[in-house]
Design an enzyme around this catalytic site. Sequence first.
Site, PDB file in Angstrom:
ATOM      1  N   GLU A  21      -4.812  -0.941  -8.764  1.00 42.67           N
ATOM      2  CA  GLU A  21      -3.844   0.045  -9.255  1.00 42.67           C
ATOM      3  C   GLU A  21      -2.623  -0.731  -9.756  1.00 42.67           C
ATOM      4  O   GLU A  21      -2.037  -1.515  -9.004  1.00 42.67           O
ATOM      5  CB  GLU A  21      -3.435   0.995  -8.132  1.00 42.67           C
ATOM      6  CG  GLU A  21      -4.565   1.941  -7.732  1.00 42.67           C
ATOM      7  CD  GLU A  21      -4.170   2.868  -6.577  1.00 42.67           C
ATOM      8  OE1 GLU A  21      -4.294   4.088  -6.747  1.00 42.67           O
ATOM      9  OE2 GLU A  21      -3.741   2.370  -5.522  1.00 42.67           O
ATOM     10  N   ASN A  60      -4.760   6.258  -2.262  1.00 47.15           N
ATOM     11  CA  ASN A  60      -4.361   6.704  -0.920  1.00 47.15           C
ATOM     12  C   ASN A  60      -3.829   8.130  -0.922  1.00 47.15           C
ATOM     13  O   ASN A  60      -3.937   8.840   0.081  1.00 47.15           O
ATOM     14  CB  ASN A  60      -3.344   5.745  -0.306  1.00 47.15           C
ATOM     15  CG  ASN A  60      -4.019   4.508   0.253  1.00 47.15           C
ATOM     16  OD1 ASN A  60      -5.189   4.552   0.618  1.00 47.15           O
ATOM     17  ND2 ASN A  60      -3.310   3.397   0.298  1.00 47.15           N
ATOM     18  N   HIS A 108      -1.889  -3.249  -6.793  1.00 46.95           N
ATOM     19  CA  HIS A 108      -2.498  -2.849  -5.517  1.00 46.95           C
ATOM     20  C   HIS A 108      -4.000  -3.143  -5.543  1.00 46.95           C
ATOM     21  O   HIS A 108      -4.779  -2.415  -6.169  1.00 46.95           O
ATOM     22  CB  HIS A 108      -2.218  -1.365  -5.253  1.00 46.95           C
ATOM     23  CG  HIS A 108      -2.668  -0.903  -3.907  1.00 46.95           C
ATOM     24  ND1 HIS A 108      -3.308   0.297  -3.695  1.00 46.95           N
ATOM     25  CD2 HIS A 108      -2.584  -1.493  -2.694  1.00 46.95           C
ATOM     26  CE1 HIS A 108      -3.586   0.426  -2.414  1.00 46.95           C
ATOM     27  NE2 HIS A 108      -3.156  -0.649  -1.785  1.00 46.95           N
ATOM     28  N   SER A 160       0.832  -1.208   0.000  1.00 55.61           N
ATOM     29  CA  SER A 160       0.000   0.000   0.000  1.00 55.61           C
ATOM     30  C   SER A 160       0.863   1.253   0.000  1.00 55.61           C
ATOM     31  O   SER A 160       0.428   2.303  -0.463  1.00 55.61           O
ATOM     32  CB  SER A 160      -0.858   0.068   1.267  1.00 55.61           C
ATOM     33  OG  SER A 160      -1.609  -1.081   1.418  1.00 55.61           O
TER      34      SER A 160
HETATM   35  N1  LIG Z   1      -5.389  -4.680   4.627  1.00 54.33           N
HETATM   36  C1  LIG Z   1      -5.673  -3.915   3.597  1.00 54.33           C
HETATM   37  O1  LIG Z   1      -6.738  -3.276   3.539  1.00 54.33           O
HETATM   38  C2  LIG Z   1      -4.685  -3.818   2.449  1.00 54.33           C
HETATM   39  C3  LIG Z   1      -5.112  -3.245   1.239  1.00 54.33           C
HETATM   40  C4  LIG Z   1      -4.207  -3.178   0.161  1.00 54.33           C
HETATM   41  C5  LIG Z   1      -2.903  -3.643   0.316  1.00 54.33           C
HETATM   42  N2  LIG Z   1      -2.510  -4.206   1.515  1.00 54.33           N
HETATM   43  C6  LIG Z   1      -1.128  -4.724   1.610  1.00 54.33           C
HETATM   44  O2  LIG Z   1      -1.156  -6.155   1.551  1.00 54.33           O
HETATM   45  C7  LIG Z   1      -0.055  -6.686   2.288  1.00 54.33           C
HETATM   46  C8  LIG Z   1      -0.562  -7.701   3.299  1.00 54.33           C
HETATM   47  O3  LIG Z   1      -1.505  -7.087   4.136  1.00 54.33           O
HETATM   48  P1  LIG Z   1      -2.690  -7.915   4.850  1.00 54.33           P
HETATM   49  O4  LIG Z   1      -3.689  -6.905   5.260  1.00 54.33           O
HETATM   50  O5  LIG Z   1      -3.100  -9.091   4.015  1.00 54.33           O
HETATM   51  O6  LIG Z   1      -1.915  -8.430   6.146  1.00 54.33           O
HETATM   52  P2  LIG Z   1      -2.151  -9.752   7.024  1.00 54.33           P
HETATM   53  O7  LIG Z   1      -1.595  -9.414   8.364  1.00 54.33           O
HETATM   54  O8  LIG Z   1      -3.533 -10.251   6.924  1.00 54.33           O
HETATM   55  O9  LIG Z   1      -1.183 -10.828   6.312  1.00 54.33           O
HETATM   56  C9  LIG Z   1       0.222 -10.698   6.394  1.00 54.33           C
HETATM   57  C10 LIG Z   1       0.891 -11.870   5.698  1.00 54.33           C
HETATM   58  O10 LIG Z   1       2.313 -11.714   5.864  1.00 54.33           O
HETATM   59  C11 LIG Z   1       2.846 -12.948   6.305  1.00 54.33           C
HETATM   60  N3  LIG Z   1       4.056 -12.678   7.093  1.00 54.33           N
HETATM   61  C12 LIG Z   1       4.139 -12.049   8.299  1.00 54.33           C
HETATM   62  N4  LIG Z   1       5.437 -11.999   8.707  1.00 54.33           N
HETATM   63  C13 LIG Z   1       6.156 -12.611   7.731  1.00 54.33           C
HETATM   64  C14 LIG Z   1       7.542 -12.883   7.554  1.00 54.33           C
HETATM   65  N5  LIG Z   1       8.442 -12.494   8.470  1.00 54.33           N
HETATM   66  N6  LIG Z   1       7.929 -13.528   6.416  1.00 54.33           N
HETATM   67  C15 LIG Z   1       7.033 -13.883   5.473  1.00 54.33           C
HETATM   68  N7  LIG Z   1       5.705 -13.665   5.576  1.00 54.33           N
HETATM   69  C16 LIG Z   1       5.280 -13.030   6.690  1.00 54.33           C
HETATM   70  C17 LIG Z   1       1.734 -13.564   7.132  1.00 54.33           C
HETATM   71  O11 LIG Z   1       1.966 -14.942   7.293  1.00 54.33           O
HETATM   72  C18 LIG Z   1       0.523 -13.233   6.279  1.00 54.33           C
HETATM   73  O12 LIG Z   1       0.403 -14.141   5.208  1.00 54.33           O
HETATM   74  C19 LIG Z   1       0.680  -5.478   2.895  1.00 54.33           C
HETATM   75  O13 LIG Z   1       1.738  -5.120   2.041  1.00 54.33           O
HETATM   76  C20 LIG Z   1      -0.403  -4.393   2.901  1.00 54.33           C
HETATM   77  O14 LIG Z   1       0.120  -3.094   2.843  1.00 54.33           O
HETATM   78  C21 LIG Z   1      -3.373  -4.310   2.575  1.00 54.33           C
END
Ligand SMILES: NC(=O)c1ccc[n+]([C@@H]2O[C@H](COP(=O)([O-])OP(=O)(O)OC[C@H]3O[C@@H](n4cnc5c(N)ncnc54)[C@H](O)[C@@H]3O)[C@@H](O)[C@H]2O)c1
Length: 294
Positions: A152, A190, A140, A119
Site C-alpha cells: 500500500e 486493515n 506498507h 501499520s
Molecule cells: N509484523 C507485521 O506483520 C507488520 C506488517 C506490516 C507493517 N508492520 C510495521 O513494521 C514495523 C516494524 O514491525 P516488525 O514486525 O518488523 O517489528 P520487530 O519487532 O520485528 O522489529 C522492530 C524493529 O524496531 C527496532 N527498534 C526497537 N526499539 C527501537 C528504538 N527505540 N529505536 C530504534 N529502533 C528500535 C528493532 O531493533 C527492530 O529492528 C512497525 O511499524 C509495524 O507496524 C508490521
Amino acid sequence: MEIKTVGVVGCGLMGSGIAQICAEAGYSVIVREVNDALLKKGLGKIESFLAKGVEKGKVTPERKAEVLARLQGTTSLEKFAACDIVIEVVVESLQVKHELYQALDGICPAHTLFASNTSSLSITEMAAVTKRADRFVGLHFFNPVPLMKLVEVVRSPLTSPEAFEKAFAFAGSLGKTPIRATDKTGFIVNRLLVPYLLDAVRALEEGVGSVGDIDEGMRLGCGYPMGPFTLLDFVGLDTTYYIANIMFDEFREKRFASPPLLKRMVQAGLHGKKSGKGFYDYSQDPPKPVAGLV
Ligand SMILES: NC(=O)c1ccc[n+]([C@@H]2O[C@H](COP(=O)([O-])OP(=O)(O)OC[C@H]3O[C@@H](n4cnc5c(N)ncnc54)[C@H](O)[C@@H]3O)[C@@H](O)[C@H]2O)c1
C-alpha cells in the site's frame, strides 16, 4: 533523481524482508539495527531465507552471493547520507519514529524520500516533524515480505504528486503490486480486515460457533485461504489488539473496538503462533483449538 541506494532502518521481522527484496531487485542496500547482536540476527535471517532457496533449487549459489553482496549492515545512521530513499521499519511507537525522523532529516540529502512501513500510525503526523513532508510517504508491506505481493503506497495531504509517483514506481520495481491509499488509519487492507477479525471474536463470545467451525466456515464457505482465528494467531493477538485500539481511537466506531476476549487473551500472554498459544495450541501437531476461552 534515480533511486540507486536504499536505506532500511530496522532489521526485524519486516525490515529484514524489505532489505532482502530491495537487494534482490538490484538496489544497493544499507540496513541499520540498534546493536551488533540484532544486526547479526537480522542479516542471518536473510542469509538463511536465501540458503533455503538454494537448497530447494529456486536460487543459485551465485545469485545468493550477488544479493548478499548488495547488502551492507550498520549500527549507525550516518551511512544513510548515501541513500535516495529511506524505509523506516522500527517498532510501532510514534515517539521512537519521531526521534528517528528528526535525526535522519539532518543526515540525508534533500532529494532523499522518506517512507514509513507503519501499520496504523499517521503518515501526516510523522511527516510533520521533518522538513521534507512533501517527500514523505507510507510504504506498507505485508508479512512475510518476500512472499506477499501487495504494497500500500500512502500519501498524506502534504505528499507531493512527484514524490508519490516515485514511491509508487519504486514499489513496482521490487516486483510487488502497489495500490494507492490515503492517510486514514488502517489504510485499505486493515480498514476492512480488522473489523472482520474482531467480529469473528465477537461471534465466538456470543456462542455462534466454535473456533474450528468459524474457521472452517470462512475457509470453505468463502474460499478464504485460512479462517479468522488462524489468521489472528498468525498476525499476533497483541498486534491486532494494538491496531484495533488505534483505529477505534481514530474513528470512534464500535466495529473497531476490541472485544473483551481479545483483551483478556493478550493480558494472559496468549499472543498467537509466536507465543505458542492463541486461539490454537501450537505444541500440538496439527494445532488444536484452546479449550475454555469462553
Ligand atoms: N509484523 C507485521 O506483520 C507488520 C506488517 C506490516 C507493517 N508492520 C510495521 O513494521 C514495523 C516494524 O514491525 P516488525 O514486525 O518488523 O517489528 P520487530 O519487532 O520485528 O522489529 C522492530 C524493529 O524496531 C527496532 N527498534 C526497537 N526499539 C527501537 C528504538 N527505540 N529505536 C530504534 N529502533 C528500535 C528493532 O531493533 C527492530 O529492528 C512497525 O511499524 C509495524 O507496524 C508490521
